[in-house]
Design a protein around this motif. Structure first.
Motif: not given
Length: 404
Positions: A343-355, A368-381
């Motif tokens: 589900x999460x691709x690209x740069x690593x994402x840590x786990x989080x406990x939500x209040x 459910x199932x509406x977002x295919x995946x999340x791509x985590x990235x940042x600015x680049x060259x």
């Protein structure tokens, strides 16, 4: 060995990679459709090529009988006017550069046919700026092949307007320019990718399908029919560009995020103001917009900002310290179908406990199932030359290599 030299020279090859960019002050509408001159300036963020890139190999050989082009492994029509415009322009610059030079090898190279192979590591034509990366990459590879080092953003613009912005890394402005010949409609870097190291980008891919109305057709209808678009180009955008550049210089996420969201909303309002109207956002896009506003309201300031190009995928900007929590919010709001681990691709994402109070305030009715995946990235060259010959997309015979 003279013969070996000749054989060597018989096939010249260059490979480059180029990035996707996402506009935070949008370009929509051309004042000249042939030269691809925009009715307003725009400002974008170049995304990192580790996550999103186009790779292109260009080769020239006296043995080639015709120009050929392969996209993601399939041969496509090399006669497309925009591909031809880029080829023509780079070759013109190369000839100009050679001037009166008697370098026979360089001149014969220009007379050879070319083979071009291009691959994206992301869905093509799904509103993820594939044409921007594609044409920036095409122009970079051709320029390297022919030894051209001139200003190339003007050439890339002939392929796809937003491609001129992919010729630079970091934060990039495309100036609309004033001249009718387009020579001053260029992109330049406002700040390098290293300027704002905490900035992160989450691409929420809701659909990898092709979009219903291609950008080129859509924007011309908007130019012809939308009074709001005219007001936007003449009055709203010039002021916003100045503000946005200041927010970026000062690394002011609150200002940057608010303005990015407002500008995205206004761009989609001009699509709605077009007649007949154009809908690039879908129900899911609107869900994500509402989610972002609930999340920011819960925190009492702008922690995430969305922007949407001509397609339903959301691009979310956030600072690094917000990513883990917001990704968990998205995961709860749009529980992944089967691909929980993908589900999460690209740069690593840590786990989080939500209040509990965050969940109660922000996660209303999960889809459910509406977002295919999340791509985590940042600015680049900007575009990069690939030196390693094993990375060429074409083999020594000038045909696409079989990919493993």
């Amino acid at each position: 060995v003279p013969g070996a030299m000749a054989a060597e020279r018989a096939l010249a090859m260059a490979t480059c990679t180029a990035p996707v960019n996402i506009a935070v002050i949008k370009y929509w509408g051309k004042r000249d459709t042939d030269l691809i001159l925009p009715i307003n300036s725009s400002l974008s963020v170049t995304l990192h090529q580790d996550q999103l890139k186009t790779t292109t190999t260009a080769a020239a050989s006296r043995d080639f009988t015709e120009d050929r082009l392969w996209l993601n492994g399939a041969e496509v029509d090399v006669g497309q006017p925009r591909v031809q415009a880029c080829l023509r322009e780079v070759r013109r610059l190369a000839r100009k550069r050679r001037g009166g030079s008697e370098d026979a090898a360089a001149l014969s190279l220009l007379s050879y046919k070319v083979h071009i192979a291009s691959e994206n590591n992301f869905p093509t034509a799904a509103g993820l700026a594939s044409s921007a990366a594609g044409y920036a990459c095409l122009v970079s590879a051709l320029a390297r092949l022919y030894g051209v080092e001139d200003e190339l953003s003007e050439v890339a613009r002939r392929g796809s307007g937003s491609a001129c912005r992919s010729m630079w890394g970091g934060f990039v402005q495309w100036q609309r320019g004033e001249r009718p010949d387009g020579t001053d409609s260029l992109a330049h870097q406002v700040a390098p990718e290293t300027h704002w190291p905490e900035l992160r980008v989450l691409v929420l891919v809701v659909s990898g399908q092709k979009k219903p109305v291609a950008s080129t057709a859509g924007m011309q209808t908007s130019v012809e029919t939308s009074p709001l678009l005219k007001h936007r180009a003449e009055v709203v955008v010039p002021e916003r560009l100045t503000q946005m550049m200041r927010h970026i210089r000062e690394r002011d996420f609150e200002g940057f995020g608010q303005l990015a969201m407002r500008d995205s909303n206004q761009f989609h309002a001009t699509c709605l103001d077009t007649f007949p109207p154009i809908f690039y956002l879908n129900d899911l896009s609107r869900h994500i917009i509402a989610l972002a506003h609930r999340y920011n309201a819960h925190h009492g300031h702008t922690k995430v900002a969305y922007t949407f190009d001509a397609g339903p995928n959301a691009v979310i900007f956030a600072l690094a310290d917000t990513v883990d929590e917001f990704v968990e919010v998205v995961r709860r709001s749009f529980p992944p179908a089967a691909n929980g681990d993908q589900f999460v691709r690209g740069l690593p994402v840590g786990s989080a406990v939500l209040p509990q109070e965050l969940v109660a305030a922000v996660v209303t009715e999960p889809v459910p199932g509406a977002v295919q995946y999340i791509l985590h990235t940042k600015p680049g060259p900007g575009p990069q030359l690939v030196d390693d010959p094993s990375q060429h997309l074409l083999g020594a015979d000038g045909l696409p290599r079989r990919r493993a």
